[in-house]
Design an enzyme around this catalytic site. Sequence first.
Site, PDB file in Angstrom:
ATOM      1  N   PHE A  89       0.862  -1.183   0.000  1.00 24.74           N
ATOM      2  CA  PHE A  89       0.000   0.000   0.000  1.00 24.74           C
ATOM      3  C   PHE A  89       0.897   1.232   0.000  1.00 24.74           C
ATOM      4  CE2 PHE A  89      -2.648   3.373   1.375  1.00 24.74           C
ATOM      5  CZ  PHE A  89      -3.851   3.106   0.748  1.00 24.74           C
ATOM      6  N   HIS A 106      -2.894  -2.476 -14.409  1.00 21.86           N
ATOM      7  CA  HIS A 106      -3.939  -3.328 -13.809  1.00 21.86           C
ATOM      8  C   HIS A 106      -4.449  -4.315 -14.865  1.00 21.86           C
ATOM      9  CE1 HIS A 106      -7.134  -4.467 -11.065  1.00 21.86           C
ATOM     10  NE2 HIS A 106      -7.913  -4.517 -12.127  1.00 21.86           N
ATOM     11  N   ASP A 142      -8.444   1.117  -7.425  1.00 26.45           N
ATOM     12  CA  ASP A 142      -8.447   0.976  -8.894  1.00 26.45           C
ATOM     13  C   ASP A 142      -9.509   1.851  -9.556  1.00 26.45           C
ATOM     14  OD1 ASP A 142      -6.562  -0.961  -8.326  1.00 26.45           O
ATOM     15  OD2 ASP A 142      -7.969  -2.627  -8.533  1.00 26.45           O
ATOM     16  N   GLN A 617     -15.301 -50.426 -51.219  1.00 27.53           N
ATOM     17  CA  GLN A 617     -16.202 -51.399 -50.590  1.00 27.53           C
ATOM     18  C   GLN A 617     -15.849 -52.839 -50.921  1.00 27.53           C
ATOM     19  OE1 GLN A 617     -20.793 -51.448 -50.569  1.00 27.53           O
ATOM     20  NE2 GLN A 617     -20.157 -49.669 -51.700  1.00 27.53           N
ATOM     21  N   LEU A 690      -6.747 -39.514 -60.626  1.00 28.99           N
ATOM     22  CA  LEU A 690      -7.927 -40.057 -61.303  1.00 28.99           C
ATOM     23  C   LEU A 690      -7.551 -41.007 -62.438  1.00 28.99           C
ATOM     24  CD1 LEU A 690      -9.952 -36.727 -61.286  1.00 28.99           C
ATOM     25  CD2 LEU A 690      -9.875 -38.512 -59.554  1.00 28.99           C
ATOM     26  N   CYS A 723      -3.881 -47.912 -62.884  1.00 27.91           N
ATOM     27  CA  CYS A 723      -4.283 -46.588 -63.373  1.00 27.91           C
ATOM     28  C   CYS A 723      -3.375 -46.082 -64.475  1.00 27.91           C
ATOM     29  CB  CYS A 723      -4.344 -45.608 -62.222  1.00 27.91           C
ATOM     30  SG  CYS A 723      -2.839 -45.575 -61.287  1.00 27.91           S
ATOM     31  N   SER A 822     -10.154 -48.890 -70.065  1.00 27.27           N
ATOM     32  CA  SER A 822     -10.867 -50.142 -69.803  1.00 27.27           C
ATOM     33  C   SER A 822     -10.649 -50.554 -68.358  1.00 27.27           C
ATOM     34  CB  SER A 822     -10.351 -51.244 -70.724  1.00 27.27           C
ATOM     35  OG  SER A 822      -9.022 -51.622 -70.351  1.00 27.27           O
TER      36      SER A 822
HETATM   37  P1  NAP Z   1     -14.244 -45.082 -58.068  1.00 25.06           P
HETATM   38  O1  NAP Z   1     -15.488 -45.731 -58.483  1.00 25.06           O
HETATM   39  O2  NAP Z   1     -14.049 -43.654 -58.410  1.00 25.06           O
HETATM   40  O3  NAP Z   1     -14.133 -45.284 -56.502  1.00 25.06           O
HETATM   41  C1  NAP Z   1     -13.021 -44.857 -55.766  1.00 25.06           C
HETATM   42  C2  NAP Z   1     -13.414 -44.684 -54.325  1.00 25.06           C
HETATM   43  O4  NAP Z   1     -14.319 -43.601 -54.228  1.00 25.06           O
HETATM   44  C3  NAP Z   1     -14.134 -45.893 -53.755  1.00 25.06           C
HETATM   45  O5  NAP Z   1     -13.720 -46.064 -52.425  1.00 25.06           O
HETATM   46  C4  NAP Z   1     -15.572 -45.469 -53.842  1.00 25.06           C
HETATM   47  O6  NAP Z   1     -16.434 -46.099 -52.934  1.00 25.06           O
HETATM   48  C5  NAP Z   1     -15.462 -44.002 -53.505  1.00 25.06           C
HETATM   49  N1  NAP Z   1     -16.620 -43.197 -53.883  1.00 25.06           N
HETATM   50  C6  NAP Z   1     -17.593 -43.477 -54.782  1.00 25.06           C
HETATM   51  N2  NAP Z   1     -18.485 -42.473 -54.804  1.00 25.06           N
HETATM   52  C7  NAP Z   1     -18.083 -41.552 -53.927  1.00 25.06           C
HETATM   53  C8  NAP Z   1     -18.582 -40.286 -53.498  1.00 25.06           C
HETATM   54  N3  NAP Z   1     -19.689 -39.774 -54.014  1.00 25.06           N
HETATM   55  N4  NAP Z   1     -17.898 -39.604 -52.572  1.00 25.06           N
HETATM   56  C9  NAP Z   1     -16.774 -40.091 -52.052  1.00 25.06           C
HETATM   57  N5  NAP Z   1     -16.253 -41.284 -52.400  1.00 25.06           N
HETATM   58  C10 NAP Z   1     -16.897 -42.008 -53.337  1.00 25.06           C
HETATM   59  O7  NAP Z   1     -12.977 -45.804 -58.626  1.00 25.06           O
HETATM   60  P2  NAP Z   1     -12.669 -47.348 -58.583  1.00 25.06           P
HETATM   61  O8  NAP Z   1     -13.601 -47.991 -59.535  1.00 25.06           O
HETATM   62  O9  NAP Z   1     -12.610 -47.856 -57.201  1.00 25.06           O
HETATM   63  O10 NAP Z   1     -11.194 -47.359 -59.138  1.00 25.06           O
HETATM   64  C11 NAP Z   1     -10.918 -47.340 -60.475  1.00 25.06           C
HETATM   65  C12 NAP Z   1     -10.545 -45.941 -60.922  1.00 25.06           C
HETATM   66  O11 NAP Z   1      -9.468 -45.440 -60.118  1.00 25.06           O
HETATM   67  C13 NAP Z   1     -10.021 -45.931 -62.321  1.00 25.06           C
HETATM   68  O12 NAP Z   1     -10.579 -44.848 -63.009  1.00 25.06           O
HETATM   69  C14 NAP Z   1      -8.521 -45.745 -62.146  1.00 25.06           C
HETATM   70  O13 NAP Z   1      -7.910 -45.164 -63.249  1.00 25.06           O
HETATM   71  C15 NAP Z   1      -8.483 -44.882 -60.947  1.00 25.06           C
HETATM   72  N6  NAP Z   1      -7.190 -44.956 -60.274  1.00 25.06           N
HETATM   73  C16 NAP Z   1      -6.364 -43.896 -60.381  1.00 25.06           C
HETATM   74  C17 NAP Z   1      -5.120 -43.928 -59.792  1.00 25.06           C
HETATM   75  C18 NAP Z   1      -4.202 -42.748 -59.882  1.00 25.06           C
HETATM   76  O14 NAP Z   1      -3.218 -42.723 -59.155  1.00 25.06           O
HETATM   77  N7  NAP Z   1      -4.457 -41.777 -60.718  1.00 25.06           N
HETATM   78  C19 NAP Z   1      -4.706 -45.072 -59.093  1.00 25.06           C
HETATM   79  C20 NAP Z   1      -5.581 -46.154 -59.008  1.00 25.06           C
HETATM   80  C21 NAP Z   1      -6.822 -46.073 -59.601  1.00 25.06           C
HETATM   81  P3  NAP Z   1     -17.127 -47.508 -53.301  1.00 25.06           P
HETATM   82  O15 NAP Z   1     -16.296 -48.509 -52.641  1.00 25.06           O
HETATM   83  O16 NAP Z   1     -18.495 -47.446 -52.745  1.00 25.06           O
HETATM   84  O17 NAP Z   1     -17.140 -47.627 -54.803  1.00 25.06           O
END
Ligand code: NAP
Length: 919
Positions: A89, A106, A142, A617, A690, A723, A822
């Site tokens: 104080f 303060h 204060d 799946q 993809l 892929c 394919s």
């Molecule tokens: P996909 O049908 O696109 O499925 C891929 C994953 O996405 C699966 O786990 C799928 O679940 C899931 N999925 C589906 N719908 C979805 C949604 N609305 N939201 C979030 N996730 C969802 O592909 P895929 O048939 O499994 O694989 C083949 C494809 O992958 C080919 O086109 C291939 O070229 C490509 N790939 C690319 C690479 C690369 O490095 N660029 C490597 C490997 C493969 P589900 O299990 O229910 O289908």
Amino acid sequence: MKIAIIGQSAFGAEVFKLLQSKGYEIVGVFTISDKGGKEDILAQAAAAANVPVFKYARWRVKNQVIPEIFEEYKSLGAELNVLPFCSQFIPMEIINYPKHQSIVYHPSILPRHRGASAINWTLIHGDEIGGFSIFWADDGLDTGPVLLTREVKIEPDDTLNSLYKRFLFPEGVKAMGEAVDQIAAGSAPKLVQPAEGATYDPKMTAELAKIDWATTGATAVQLHNFIRGCDRVPGAWALVNGERVSLFGSRLVPAGQLPTAAAPNPGQDLLIEGYADGGRKPPLTHADGLLLFGLDGNCVSVATARLEASGKTVPAKQLGLSPDQAAAGVSNLTDAESAMKPELQRIWRGILAREGDLPDDLDFFKAGAGSMDVTRLVEEIKNSIQVSLSNEEVYMATTLGELFALIVQRSRAGADGAGSFQYDAVRLQANGMEVAFPRQAFINNRFVDAASSKTSPTVNPFTEEVICEVAFCGKADVDAAVAAASAAFHSGEWGRMNARDRGRLMFRLADLMEAHKEELATIESLDSGAVYTLALKTHIGMSIDSFRYFAGWCDKIHGQTIPINHARPNRNLTLTIREPIGVCGIVTPWNYPLMMLAWKMSACLAAGNTVILKPAQVTPLTSLKFCELVARAGFPPGVVNVLPGPGAAVGQSIAEHPEVRKLGFTGSTPVGRTIMAACSANVKKCSLELGGKSPLIVFADCEFAKAVKMACNGVFFNKGENCIAAGRLFVEASIHDRFVEAVKVEIAKMRIGDPLDRATDHGPQNHRAHLDKLLEYCQRGVSEGAKLVCGGRRVAGLRGFFMEPTLFTGVQDHMHIAQEESFGPVMIISDFPDGDIDGVLSRANATEYGLASGVFTRDIYKALRVSERIHAGTVFVNTYNKTDVAAPFGGFKQSGFGKDLGEEALNEYLKTKTVTMEF
Ligand code: NAP
């Protein structure tokens, strides 16, 4: 201006130094008497600067200033008194004597929280804004006019300590300097404090700090505010099992996000006086502390507790445990574990040169050990207790009790750190071994059923039989996994772990994967139809490499220092910090189930994130087996979570979840588009790997036999479910026919059959729907007029989803099979005129895909021209499919963006913070 400083503590010392550095003449420092023969830090700072120091136990007698003190003070000729932090104080004669009178710091925004415990009450009252005031001194209540104030937003988990350290102290010191500058410049205001909003709070005492469960501890928010408002002084306390216990480190648990591993106390019941009145939920323990509930059903997690009788601080989750249970952090010590204690004591006695029984709270370093002794301790423990610890672990468990607990936990985890881990396993005899794997979702290091209890079958594509039922998760499971991942990142052990330890965990996981590689490859083969030898080398082998490669990156992630323009006369320094993003999502396809997981997750974890992964799946099993290894490697709960289930529900919910800050996706281009749209809703970072339609250009000057072999490998590798498969071959006209004949010979040599047979080259397609799509694809090629040289059908007379290796020639650019992938064993050949490099390049680039490409030639010019002009993320020259964990991988155009693998992949899972400093 001549200044007298009246006050104490580090805050006073910093203000003293600042004013001196600003050139003010400090004529004297008045501070408290020495305590225990030790001078206050302000006195030390003043003495070091040869400024006179005065230590008065009291300034007045019977409400009158002591005359000798007043005379001594006056003789200094101070023009301003600065009171940074003053517990005494000070008589009004002294306050008002200097020309500019006196200013006081303060720690609240006056007139709110007047009184000696302003910070405590700011937090206890749940104020969202705090701060401090510098005011013109009055008679100690204060109420004097205000010179300046500074505000700060109070964070939800701020404590008295954190608020003081991060804002009130550093900014307060600076503001004291500014206030004195304003006074010297004649511009300091005197703003009369408004009457409105004024409060006067009592001094916080130990008595007042007792939690009243009907008021200060009624709701979770009130309890949280009270505990943090007393953290660390004086410490909010309660009577726990009859003993006074102070609680620290409170965190409000968001409603509905109870840690999933929360459980009743493993020791005796916790009887907390007054807690049960009103019928609140009993306390629970979890990995990070003790959960205490409010009457509103919400709860707080308390990290540590001080047992006031002994003065000992323990993890709050250990309250109620017996000393040995607490020491081990677990209940039920076995005889072997109990015997480790005297052994550990013996080792400590040897190192510390001490006799007798050593107490649990004896600190290794405070008892005299140095860093050399750590290595000896680690070695002796290894030799005589057979438990391996790292030096760093000893630095973190410094007391005897803590080290014993660590040793027990490590020995339970197993000699290699890989503990036995119990779950409801599917067991099968296959490939000459027993394989065991989970079928439930993995959340917070536990295998659990889907919230809906739904399951779906996964099928062996070779036998066409159901392997087992697997959890079929949904949005509720995503919410639970995100909560676990968020807790692990924000408040769990993972978020606090240093990078080198993170790397060590990842190396341990890779070692476990290696130890289980035959089992993993067998499961992959059963679930996806991958040929076992390929699964061993590529699916699993590259997954292990990927974890090892990124484990090595953990402690090499750092930013830069960057030269920027200086703001003269000051100088500047800019640096960048690379931080993990937080909770990440990963969605993978079915073609390389474990490898796609590994490519992404290894970079994601190395960067320090936590993750929720949804496998395809149709192929969930190796991802779930991987989770078993994650738990056994000792990853903390919540770091890795895997949810099998449908993309439209699980994948979509992960992409939409606002707390998932990054999504890594591999799959088809159409689903990639859906994911990108979902991520856009909350501006989530995403990377998309993809589909592809990768061109492979074969020039006539190539090494012919190698080109044929590599082209077959480029198309038929992993049954074409690849892929980067060479989706379209362009062969120079002069060798076209010879090339086709040679491919036919290679196809004829391919052995089709049981993927577990070591002689098999070509296994079944991944699942029935995919096989059906492939047959339709070939039909379309035929109907569009391409020449089907061989294949195009399901393999006759063989159970399983087998597709004949297929060859199309005469394929025109407009045809569907020339445009779309394919994803199966289908070779598509077109020819191109000899020497027409630019022509073939423009045809090869006439696709929206841009994943990979290849060229076979002996001419360096052609090789480099193709490499330069082709629109693809990868170019293979005189080879194909040669990916490596150290080389970045990813597509252009509608094959996606972002990279897997290599240093670049880390960028996908890091964010950069720029810090610019002025000095
Ligand atoms: P996909 O049908 O696109 O499925 C891929 C994953 O996405 C699966 O786990 C799928 O679940 C899931 N999925 C589906 N719908 C979805 C949604 N609305 N939201 C979030 N996730 C969802 O592909 P895929 O048939 O499994 O694989 C083949 C494809 O992958 C080919 O086109 C291939 O070229 C490509 N790939 C690319 C690479 C690369 O490095 N660029 C490597 C490997 C493969 P589900 O299990 O229910 O289908």
